[in-house]
Design an enzyme around this catalytic site. Structure first.
Site, PDB file in Angstrom:
ATOM      1  N   HIS A  99      13.992  48.979  25.654  1.00 38.03           N
ATOM      2  CA  HIS A  99      12.843  49.170  24.769  1.00 38.03           C
ATOM      3  C   HIS A  99      12.813  50.502  24.013  1.00 38.03           C
ATOM      4  O   HIS A  99      12.069  50.650  23.051  1.00 38.03           O
ATOM      5  CB  HIS A  99      11.576  49.041  25.630  1.00 38.03           C
ATOM      6  CG  HIS A  99      10.364  48.598  24.895  1.00 38.03           C
ATOM      7  ND1 HIS A  99      10.250  48.652  23.527  1.00 38.03           N
ATOM      8  CD2 HIS A  99       9.203  48.086  25.342  1.00 38.03           C
ATOM      9  CE1 HIS A  99       9.054  48.205  23.184  1.00 38.03           C
ATOM     10  NE2 HIS A  99       8.409  47.851  24.260  1.00 38.03           N
ATOM     11  N   PRO A 145      11.318  44.467  28.061  1.00 38.76           N
ATOM     12  CA  PRO A 145      10.648  43.182  27.845  1.00 38.76           C
ATOM     13  C   PRO A 145      11.670  42.096  27.540  1.00 38.76           C
ATOM     14  O   PRO A 145      12.836  42.385  27.236  1.00 38.76           O
ATOM     15  CB  PRO A 145       9.771  43.446  26.626  1.00 38.76           C
ATOM     16  CG  PRO A 145      10.526  44.482  25.856  1.00 38.76           C
ATOM     17  CD  PRO A 145      11.249  45.332  26.875  1.00 38.76           C
ATOM     18  N   SER A 152       0.691  49.966  16.118  1.00 41.76           N
ATOM     19  CA  SER A 152       1.840  50.347  15.305  1.00 41.76           C
ATOM     20  C   SER A 152       1.535  51.549  14.406  1.00 41.76           C
ATOM     21  O   SER A 152       0.495  51.608  13.761  1.00 41.76           O
ATOM     22  CB  SER A 152       2.257  49.161  14.433  1.00 41.76           C
ATOM     23  OG  SER A 152       3.216  49.572  13.487  1.00 41.76           O
ATOM     24  N   TYR A 206       9.756  56.761  27.756  1.00 38.27           N
ATOM     25  CA  TYR A 206      10.965  56.091  28.219  1.00 38.27           C
ATOM     26  C   TYR A 206      11.959  56.993  28.947  1.00 38.27           C
ATOM     27  O   TYR A 206      12.270  56.778  30.105  1.00 38.27           O
ATOM     28  CB  TYR A 206      11.662  55.404  27.028  1.00 38.27           C
ATOM     29  CG  TYR A 206      10.831  54.295  26.447  1.00 38.27           C
ATOM     30  CD1 TYR A 206      10.538  53.167  27.196  1.00 38.27           C
ATOM     31  CD2 TYR A 206      10.316  54.388  25.153  1.00 38.27           C
ATOM     32  CE1 TYR A 206       9.749  52.153  26.684  1.00 38.27           C
ATOM     33  CE2 TYR A 206       9.529  53.374  24.633  1.00 38.27           C
ATOM     34  CZ  TYR A 206       9.244  52.253  25.398  1.00 38.27           C
ATOM     35  OH  TYR A 206       8.460  51.262  24.895  1.00 38.27           O
ATOM     36  N   SER A 226      -0.432  43.802  25.214  1.00 40.26           N
ATOM     37  CA  SER A 226       0.203  43.814  23.904  1.00 40.26           C
ATOM     38  C   SER A 226       0.122  42.430  23.274  1.00 40.26           C
ATOM     39  O   SER A 226       0.346  41.426  23.947  1.00 40.26           O
ATOM     40  CB  SER A 226       1.667  44.233  24.032  1.00 40.26           C
ATOM     41  OG  SER A 226       2.231  44.406  22.756  1.00 40.26           O
ATOM     42  N   GLN A 227      -0.190  42.412  21.994  1.00 37.04           N
ATOM     43  CA  GLN A 227      -0.150  41.172  21.237  1.00 37.04           C
ATOM     44  C   GLN A 227       1.255  41.027  20.637  1.00 37.04           C
ATOM     45  O   GLN A 227       1.731  41.913  19.944  1.00 37.04           O
ATOM     46  CB  GLN A 227      -1.178  41.200  20.093  1.00 37.04           C
ATOM     47  CG  GLN A 227      -1.073  39.981  19.206  1.00 37.04           C
ATOM     48  CD  GLN A 227      -2.027  39.990  18.025  1.00 37.04           C
ATOM     49  OE1 GLN A 227      -2.739  39.045  17.804  1.00 37.04           O
ATOM     50  NE2 GLN A 227      -2.047  41.069  17.257  1.00 37.04           N
TER      51      GLN A 227
END
Length: 658
Positions: free
Chosen positions: A353, A127, A469, A114, A569-570
């Protein structure tokens, strides 16, 4: 790279945590108190063995580069990992760093992912969660919704501040593990300051700040301050509503109208940092910036944009506001949470984010939607009201040079808006229940389907990112699941090869192999054994030691392996809403998906300027691929249940890709 969504650990159970050191586990009619592990008792993230990472790296890239390039890479990697070589020196330093820090990769990862990124936040980094379309009869209805949402934000923040938020526990892969909750505590306290070379993420802890809490409301590109706790008593919902009404009236006063300063935050980070340096020469601007930078959140009251409120258009409005001619300047992108309430019912939240992952955005959004649609407003019937000071308009001092900066930022945002090719697709033929009946992981299944879709479009696989994660570790964020596995390539070839005919049983075997490979990589990544963070740590350690950049990190293969053409991404939700984000490279796709029991929502993004990509084309291939995999599962399932003495021969051979 890309949106750090929830990954395969998106499903979790929550246990109530009414006190800092107790968890309440609800049973049928009683509760048992268990001690909670303090943050320091969660394990530290491991440093994987060097040889294991290098072997996995070679396996991940071999089928994605040509043979000659791979031979060159193999020599470079073997030299790097040789006994007494550079790799061992760097690995030893990383192990020492692990001993001295709570999370050895956190700062390296945050900067790389980032803070060092110079691209504009909208589309490229931030997002959005798109809420269900609201039906407002008039602007007062919209303001009532906004007031209720703000009240919900304050309640959720109070839970966070009291450390009374439910603790997340893993479900799915390696279920039952407690998760680190630190990301929640940054939800309303974070601000990303632009820098000339690197940004700074600052967390304003309440204990340190004596300033009264406030929110910023954006309306018609103007910014206003609402004090949340005037005279030491928090505003109720009715009072918030009346303050919002005053803001709408004030925003229509043409004489006091200020230029659209929010547009500056939509620009590239270096450009915004330079503009901010100019702004802060004036005390008025410093005062306005200080109020924005210390607020709880930003609430954006948007004007109708004139577009049909389709899923795709609502996603676009959340991601970039439609540019400066619509609501693109009615934002302040540096703030971690921006709630958007459109007068036409288009609502959602945009998040900066860097402080937290997708699960925090999901949890907060679901809490707010349940709060808004839940019990009737507690304050609607209150008749006694305080005589409150009106909200304050933020003022700016500017000159022709600053007006030129505003125009330049607006033009660059418009180019970004015009370039984004977004398509929200609801696949209605089946959802995760069908996939579970095949005894397959829904996430792994969808990842393999995405590989098939991409292969149909481009006849090759490319470096793919899926967030995993790491919250089972102290201060854990994410690592990467590299979904473009050799097993996935073998499967997609069997489904698309026009020259060779594969039997259904062979295709099914390859499908299961691909899903198993995906699941195994997932387990490795969520337990701290992924390769991306480790390689990044080795690279950053070399830089810390002022070493020449090791050859492995200059190699064409390494550069290509970190150019994520497919960023996935889920982000599953329990409430009707969906998440979206942009691609992370100019020739790439963003692919966010939300598996529900009987359907799957896909948000696919790409850039119009790149002729290799088309969101509609990828979605068409995805739809075809999902149907072909379903038909394959149904045929092989039917063949497996036929009686042994059936007159049918072995499973029918089907031409690949048909």
């Amino acid at each position: 790279m890309g949106f750090q969504g929830v990954g395969v650990e998106s499903n979790f159970i929550t246990l109530l945590r009414p006190l800092e050191f107790f968890i309440c586990i609800s049973t049928t009619d009683s509760a048992t108190a268990l001690p909670v592990l303090p943050l320091g008792v969660l394990p530290k993230i491991p440093v994987p063995p060097l040889k294991q990472t290098l072997d996995t790296y070679l396996k991940c890239v071999q089928h994605l580069v040509n043979e000659e390039q791979f031979k060159k890479t193999k020599v470079i990697v073997e030299k790097f990992g040789a006994p007494g070589g550079v790799g061992e020196v760097l690995q030893k330093r990383l192990m020492e760093r692990r001993d001295k820090t709570s999370n050895w990769v956190y700062d390296y990862w945050l900067e790389d992912m980032y803070l060092n990124n110079r691209l504009a936040l909208p589309v490229n980094s931030s997002p959005a969660m798109v809420f269900p379309k609201q039906t407002f009869r008039d602007h007062k209805d919209a303001l009532r919704f906004a007031a209720r949402l703000i009240q919900g934000v304050l309640e959720y923040k109070a839970l966070i501040d009291a450390r009374a938020l439910p603790v997340d526990f893993a479900r799915g892969q390696l279920a039952g593990t407690p998760f680190c909750m630190e990301q929640y505590y940054r939800l309303f306290t974070s601000y990303r300051y632009p820098g000339l070379k690197t940004d700074m993420l600052k967390v304003h802890m309440n204990a340190v700040s004596s300033a009264p809490e406030h929110i910023i409301v954006a309306c018609k590109n103007q910014f206003f301050v609402i004090d949340i706790v005037p005279n030491n008593k928090q505003l109720n919902e009715t009072e918030i509503f009346h303050q919002l009404e005053k803001i709408v009236a004030m925003s229509e006063n043409a004489e006091e109208k200020q230029p659209p300063f929010g547009i500056l935050t939509s620009d590239g980070r270096t450009e915004w940092a330079q503009a901010r340096e100019t702004l802060i020469k004036e005390q008025t601007n410093r005062d306005s910036l200080a109020l924005i930078e210390s607020c709880v959140c930003v609430v954006c009251l948007d004007e109708p944009c004139g577009l049909q409120p389709s899923d795709t258009n609502r996603a676009l409005m959340m991601l970039h506001g439609g540019g400066h001619e619509k609501n693109g300047a009615n934002r302040w992108y540096d703030k971690s949470m921006q709630f958007v309430i459109g007068m036409n019912g288009v609502c959602g939240v945009v998040c900066e984010h860097s402080p937290f992952e997708g699960i925090v955005l999901v949890q907060c959004s679901e809490y707010l939607m349940k709060y808004i649609t839940g019990s009737p407003s507690k304050t609607a019937k209150l008749t006694t009201e305080r005589d409150l000071a009106p909200p304050r308009r933020l003022l700016w001092k500017y000159n022709p040079h600053i007006q030129g900066l505003l125009k330049a930022s607006a033009d660059r945002l418009q180019r970004l808006v015009n370039n984004l090719d977004m398509d929200v697709f609801k696949f209605m033929s089946y959802g995760k229940e069908f996939i579970k009946k095949q005894k397959m992981s829904p996430d792994a299944f969808i990842q393999v389907a995405l590989q098939l879709a991409f292969y149909k479009c481009r006849q090759r696989l490319v470096s793919t990112y899926e967030s995993a994660s790491l919250r089972r570790f102290q201060e854990g964020r994410v690592d990467n699941i590299r979904s473009a596995t050799p097993e996935a390539l073998a499967f997609v070839k069997s489904m698309t090869d026009e020259k060779t005919t594969f039997s259904d049983s062979e295709k099914m075997k390859r499908l299961r192999d691909a899903i198993n490979a995906q699941t195994n990589y997932t387990v490795a990544a969520i337990t701290g054994m992924g390769i991306d963070n480790h390689l990044l740590g080795l690279l950053k350690t070399a830089k810390d030691l002022n070493m020449e950049k090791p050859e492995i990190f200059c190699d064409e293969t390494y550069l290509a392996s970190n150019h994520f053409i497919l960023s996935t991404s889920q982000v599953p939700t329990a409430v009707e809403m969906f998440c979206c984000y942009g691609p992370v490279v100019p020739n790439g796709y963003g692919a966010c998906y939300n598996p529900q029991s009987d359907h799957i929502i896909f948000c696919v993004s790409s850039f119009w300027e790149n002729t290799e990509t088309s969101s509609a084309v990828l979605i068409k291939a995805l739809n075809e691929g999902l149907l072909e995999i379903r038909d394959l599962c149904n045929r092989t399932g039917a063949a497996a249940t036929k009686p042994a003495d059936s007159s049918q021969g072995p499973s029918q051979t089907h031409k690949s890709g048909k």
